[in-house]
Design a protein around this motif. Structure first.
Motif, PDB file in Angstrom:
ATOM      1  N   GLU A   1      -0.953  -5.860  -3.716  1.00 34.88           N
ATOM      2  CA  GLU A   1      -0.860  -5.453  -2.317  1.00 34.88           C
ATOM      3  C   GLU A   1      -0.255  -4.048  -2.253  1.00 34.88           C
ATOM      4  O   GLU A   1       0.694  -3.741  -2.979  1.00 34.88           O
ATOM      5  CB  GLU A   1       0.005  -6.462  -1.535  1.00 34.88           C
ATOM      6  N   ARG A   2      -0.784  -3.205  -1.368  1.00 38.14           N
ATOM      7  CA  ARG A   2      -0.295  -1.824  -1.282  1.00 38.14           C
ATOM      8  C   ARG A   2       0.785  -1.626  -0.217  1.00 38.14           C
ATOM      9  O   ARG A   2       1.326  -0.537  -0.097  1.00 38.14           O
ATOM     10  CB  ARG A   2      -1.475  -0.863  -1.026  1.00 38.14           C
ATOM     11  N   ILE A   3       1.083  -2.676   0.574  1.00 37.23           N
ATOM     12  CA  ILE A   3       2.143  -2.552   1.581  1.00 37.23           C
ATOM     13  C   ILE A   3       3.297  -3.460   1.161  1.00 37.23           C
ATOM     14  O   ILE A   3       3.194  -4.694   1.220  1.00 37.23           O
ATOM     15  CB  ILE A   3       1.605  -2.905   2.988  1.00 37.23           C
ATOM     16  N   LYS A   4       4.395  -2.826   0.739  1.00 34.17           N
ATOM     17  CA  LYS A   4       5.488  -3.564   0.095  1.00 34.17           C
ATOM     18  C   LYS A   4       6.067  -4.692   0.962  1.00 34.17           C
ATOM     19  O   LYS A   4       6.255  -5.812   0.456  1.00 34.17           O
ATOM     20  CB  LYS A   4       6.573  -2.559  -0.325  1.00 34.17           C
ATOM     21  N   PRO A   5       6.369  -4.453   2.240  1.00 31.31           N
ATOM     22  CA  PRO A   5       6.953  -5.549   3.045  1.00 31.31           C
ATOM     23  C   PRO A   5       6.022  -6.766   3.147  1.00 31.31           C
ATOM     24  O   PRO A   5       6.509  -7.903   3.195  1.00 31.31           O
ATOM     25  CB  PRO A   5       7.168  -4.926   4.427  1.00 31.31           C
ATOM     26  N   LEU A   6       4.714  -6.541   3.151  1.00 26.78           N
ATOM     27  CA  LEU A   6       3.781  -7.679   3.187  1.00 26.78           C
ATOM     28  C   LEU A   6       3.870  -8.459   1.884  1.00 26.78           C
ATOM     29  O   LEU A   6       3.913  -9.695   1.881  1.00 26.78           O
ATOM     30  CB  LEU A   6       2.335  -7.200   3.411  1.00 26.78           C
ATOM     31  N   LEU A   7       3.924  -7.736   0.775  1.00 24.76           N
ATOM     32  CA  LEU A   7       4.010  -8.399  -0.529  1.00 24.76           C
ATOM     33  C   LEU A   7       5.316  -9.201  -0.629  1.00 24.76           C
ATOM     34  O   LEU A   7       5.310 -10.340  -1.101  1.00 24.76           O
ATOM     35  CB  LEU A   7       3.932  -7.360  -1.655  1.00 24.76           C
TER      36      LEU A   7
ATOM     37  N   THR B   1      -4.317  -7.996   8.862  1.00 24.68           N
ATOM     38  CA  THR B   1      -4.598  -9.299   9.472  1.00 24.68           C
ATOM     39  C   THR B   1      -4.677 -10.414   8.430  1.00 24.68           C
ATOM     40  O   THR B   1      -5.023 -10.169   7.274  1.00 24.68           O
ATOM     41  CB  THR B   1      -5.965  -9.288  10.207  1.00 24.68           C
ATOM     42  N   ILE B   2      -4.354 -11.617   8.870  1.00 21.87           N
ATOM     43  CA  ILE B   2      -4.658 -12.821   8.083  1.00 21.87           C
ATOM     44  C   ILE B   2      -6.067 -13.235   8.492  1.00 21.87           C
ATOM     45  O   ILE B   2      -6.407 -13.239   9.670  1.00 21.87           O
ATOM     46  CB  ILE B   2      -3.631 -13.953   8.322  1.00 21.87           C
ATOM     47  N   SER B   3      -6.906 -13.551   7.514  1.00 21.86           N
ATOM     48  CA  SER B   3      -8.312 -13.836   7.815  1.00 21.86           C
ATOM     49  C   SER B   3      -8.484 -15.154   8.561  1.00 21.86           C
ATOM     50  O   SER B   3      -7.660 -16.059   8.463  1.00 21.86           O
ATOM     51  CB  SER B   3      -9.123 -13.887   6.521  1.00 21.86           C
ATOM     52  N   GLN B   4      -9.596 -15.233   9.267  1.00 21.36           N
ATOM     53  CA  GLN B   4     -10.033 -16.454   9.954  1.00 21.36           C
ATOM     54  C   GLN B   4     -10.132 -17.598   8.922  1.00 21.36           C
ATOM     55  O   GLN B   4     -10.601 -17.365   7.800  1.00 21.36           O
ATOM     56  CB  GLN B   4     -11.408 -16.124  10.528  1.00 21.36           C
ATOM     57  N   PRO B   5      -9.717 -18.818   9.277  1.00 20.54           N
ATOM     58  CA  PRO B   5      -9.767 -19.923   8.302  1.00 20.54           C
ATOM     59  C   PRO B   5     -11.137 -20.086   7.631  1.00 20.54           C
ATOM     60  O   PRO B   5     -11.224 -20.216   6.411  1.00 20.54           O
ATOM     61  CB  PRO B   5      -9.426 -21.155   9.154  1.00 20.54           C
ATOM     62  N   TYR B   6     -12.197 -20.044   8.418  1.00 18.47           N
ATOM     63  CA  TYR B   6     -13.534 -20.236   7.849  1.00 18.47           C
ATOM     64  C   TYR B   6     -13.849 -19.165   6.809  1.00 18.47           C
ATOM     65  O   TYR B   6     -14.472 -19.444   5.775  1.00 18.47           O
ATOM     66  CB  TYR B   6     -14.607 -20.235   8.950  1.00 18.47           C
ATOM     67  N   MET B   7     -13.428 -17.927   7.085  1.00 16.10           N
ATOM     68  CA  MET B   7     -13.714 -16.829   6.150  1.00 16.10           C
ATOM     69  C   MET B   7     -12.995 -17.058   4.816  1.00 16.10           C
ATOM     70  O   MET B   7     -13.562 -16.838   3.745  1.00 16.10           O
ATOM     71  CB  MET B   7     -13.289 -15.503   6.790  1.00 16.10           C
ATOM     72  N   VAL B   8     -11.745 -17.537   4.893  1.00 13.32           N
ATOM     73  CA  VAL B   8     -10.990 -17.844   3.663  1.00 13.32           C
ATOM     74  C   VAL B   8     -11.722 -18.954   2.887  1.00 13.32           C
ATOM     75  O   VAL B   8     -11.896 -18.869   1.667  1.00 13.32           O
ATOM     76  CB  VAL B   8      -9.543 -18.280   4.004  1.00 13.32           C
ATOM     77  N   ALA B   9     -12.170 -19.972   3.605  1.00 17.67           N
ATOM     78  CA  ALA B   9     -12.856 -21.105   2.960  1.00 17.67           C
ATOM     79  C   ALA B   9     -14.180 -20.660   2.345  1.00 17.67           C
ATOM     80  O   ALA B   9     -14.515 -21.030   1.209  1.00 17.67           O
ATOM     81  CB  ALA B   9     -13.089 -22.218   3.976  1.00 17.67           C
ATOM     82  N   LEU B  10     -14.924 -19.864   3.085  1.00 17.73           N
ATOM     83  CA  LEU B  10     -16.228 -19.401   2.604  1.00 17.73           C
ATOM     84  C   LEU B  10     -16.071 -18.559   1.334  1.00 17.73           C
ATOM     85  O   LEU B  10     -16.758 -18.787   0.331  1.00 17.73           O
ATOM     86  CB  LEU B  10     -16.905 -18.577   3.709  1.00 17.73           C
ATOM     87  N   MET B  11     -15.133 -17.611   1.373  1.00 19.18           N
ATOM     88  CA  MET B  11     -14.931 -16.747   0.202  1.00 19.18           C
ATOM     89  C   MET B  11     -14.472 -17.581  -0.994  1.00 19.18           C
ATOM     90  O   MET B  11     -14.928 -17.361  -2.118  1.00 19.18           O
ATOM     91  CB  MET B  11     -13.893 -15.660   0.517  1.00 19.18           C
TER      92      MET B  11
ATOM     93  N   ARG C   1      -8.410 -17.478 -14.525  1.00 22.86           N
ATOM     94  CA  ARG C   1      -7.444 -16.434 -14.166  1.00 22.86           C
ATOM     95  C   ARG C   1      -8.117 -15.595 -13.095  1.00 22.86           C
ATOM     96  O   ARG C   1      -9.220 -15.080 -13.294  1.00 22.86           O
ATOM     97  CB  ARG C   1      -7.098 -15.602 -15.397  1.00 22.86           C
ATOM     98  N   VAL C   2      -7.455 -15.505 -11.956  1.00 21.33           N
ATOM     99  CA  VAL C   2      -8.085 -14.875 -10.786  1.00 21.33           C
ATOM    100  C   VAL C   2      -7.301 -13.641 -10.353  1.00 21.33           C
ATOM    101  O   VAL C   2      -6.073 -13.686 -10.246  1.00 21.33           O
ATOM    102  CB  VAL C   2      -8.137 -15.877  -9.603  1.00 21.33           C
ATOM    103  N   LEU C   3      -8.011 -12.549 -10.101  1.00 18.16           N
ATOM    104  CA  LEU C   3      -7.393 -11.349  -9.534  1.00 18.16           C
ATOM    105  C   LEU C   3      -7.716 -11.307  -8.041  1.00 18.16           C
ATOM    106  O   LEU C   3      -8.893 -11.419  -7.654  1.00 18.16           O
ATOM    107  CB  LEU C   3      -7.948 -10.087 -10.208  1.00 18.16           C
ATOM    108  N   GLU C   4      -6.664 -11.175  -7.233  1.00 20.75           N
ATOM    109  CA  GLU C   4      -6.858 -11.030  -5.787  1.00 20.75           C
ATOM    110  C   GLU C   4      -6.361  -9.640  -5.376  1.00 20.75           C
ATOM    111  O   GLU C   4      -5.213  -9.290  -5.655  1.00 20.75           O
ATOM    112  CB  GLU C   4      -6.070 -12.091  -5.021  1.00 20.75           C
ATOM    113  N   ILE C   5      -7.205  -8.887  -4.706  1.00 19.18           N
ATOM    114  CA  ILE C   5      -6.802  -7.550  -4.248  1.00 19.18           C
ATOM    115  C   ILE C   5      -6.622  -7.602  -2.738  1.00 19.18           C
ATOM    116  O   ILE C   5      -7.586  -7.854  -1.999  1.00 19.18           O
ATOM    117  CB  ILE C   5      -7.845  -6.495  -4.670  1.00 19.18           C
ATOM    118  N   GLY C   6      -5.388  -7.414  -2.272  1.00 22.15           N
ATOM    119  CA  GLY C   6      -5.059  -7.527  -0.852  1.00 22.15           C
ATOM    120  C   GLY C   6      -4.356  -8.843  -0.559  1.00 22.15           C
ATOM    121  O   GLY C   6      -4.945  -9.780  -0.020  1.00 22.15           O
ATOM    122  N   THR C   7      -3.065  -8.915  -0.933  1.00 16.85           N
ATOM    123  CA  THR C   7      -2.295 -10.155  -0.746  1.00 16.85           C
ATOM    124  C   THR C   7      -2.126 -10.500   0.722  1.00 16.85           C
ATOM    125  O   THR C   7      -2.190 -11.674   1.100  1.00 16.85           O
ATOM    126  CB  THR C   7      -0.876  -9.998  -1.360  1.00 16.85           C
ATOM    127  N   GLY C   8      -1.887  -9.479   1.552  1.00 14.83           N
ATOM    128  CA  GLY C   8      -1.662  -9.701   2.982  1.00 14.83           C
ATOM    129  C   GLY C   8      -0.531 -10.690   3.207  1.00 14.83           C
ATOM    130  O   GLY C   8       0.563 -10.549   2.658  1.00 14.83           O
TER     131      GLY C   8
END
Ligand code: SAH
Length: 253
Positions: free
Chosen positions: A144-150, A97-107, A118-125
């Motif tokens: 990201e662990r799912i190639k088509p998503l990446l 899933t793509i996260s809820q806008p508020y959740m992205v903003a909060l995080m 320099r930022v590491l993001e785990i889970g590109t989605g």
């Protein structure tokens, strides 16, 4: 006052509990990126930011500007694009899933990203959160662990001419040792437990991370600061994310 309290104060909870909705879908999407042709798109984005982001207490101007600069509808499957500005998570295929806008903003606000970071993001989605981080940071390393998503995320960020992102296909629970240490780490999938080793080995001293931790159907969003060989954590709010699957996450079923 103990050291822990100092850290806890920095991370003091100011937000109320908010629940992201997790959907699943099997739809597969391989088409090229197309923007919405609807004339209403810009004002829908504006309304989303005003009501869901600013209206709920997000105050960081850089975060708000980043939201204005990323066209959220580009990150949606055709079938869900009409709901791109809705107050909820949405399927992006492969059961993710793509996260809820508020959740992205909060995080993002809690992460406190600065231009030299320099930022590491785990889970590109879908790459939406990646694009927001790329607006705020110096360099973003996304896994990201799912190639088509990446691949789709890469295509979207190319389209947006976002050039400060490095992409890797693989198990993000192992981090990105060659590029470590990172000033910030954001994990956008739910871990069964705090990944101590990853955070101690791949965060800079004084660096911080935000991640959801807990059982499969309900997690707590946690803020973590590394100081020397110690990690200090504080709860932010209850959340629900898809599973972090990997060697230091959940088993792949
Ligand atoms: N922030 C994303 C949503 C991410 S959903 C967005 O804005 O669209 C969580 C993502 O984490 C999923 O794509 C899932 O495949 C990925 N994921 C789960 N476990 C992972 C792992 N060990 N390494 C890398 N990615 C992982």
């Amino acid at each position: 006052m103990t050291r822990y309290e100092n850290v806890a104060q920095q991370l003091a909870r100011t937000e109320s509990t908010s629940w992201g909705i997790v959907h699943s879908a099997t739809a597969h999407w391989r088409s090229t990126i197309r923007g919405m042709n609807d004339v209403g798109t810009e004002s829908e984005l504006h309304q989303m930011i005003q009501q869901q982001i600013i209206g709920r207490g997000i105050t960081d101007q850089r975060v708000i500007e980043a939201f204005y600069s990323v066209p959220r509808e580009l990150f949606f499957l055709d079938t869900f694009r009409k709901n791109a500005f809705g107050d909820h998570a949405a399927p992006i295929g492969h059961g993710q899933t793509i996260s809820q806008p508020y959740m992205v903003a909060l995080m993002t606000q809690r992460l406190g990203v600065e231009p030299h970071h320099r930022v590491l993001e785990i889970g590109t989605g879908s790459g939406y959160q990646t694009a927001i981080l790329a607006r705020l940071a110096g360099e973003v390393y996304t896994l990201e662990r799912i190639k088509p998503l990446l691949d789709d995320a890469w295509e979207r960020l190319q389209e947006l001419k976002i050039r400060n992102v490095h992409y890797r296909f693989g198990d993000g629970t192992l981090g990105w040792p060659e590029a470590a240490p990172f000033d910030r780490i954001l994990i956008t999938a739910g871990a069964p437990a705090l990944p101590h080793q990853l955070l101690l080995e791949q965060l800079t001293d004084g660096g911080s991370a935000v991640l959801p931790v807990g059982p499969e159907n309900q997690q707590t969003l946690i803020g973590v600061i590394r100081q020397g060989n110690e990690l200090y954590s504080a709860d932010i709010c209850g959340v629900r994310f898809v599973k972090l699957i990997g060697r230091h996450g959940w088993a792949d079923e």
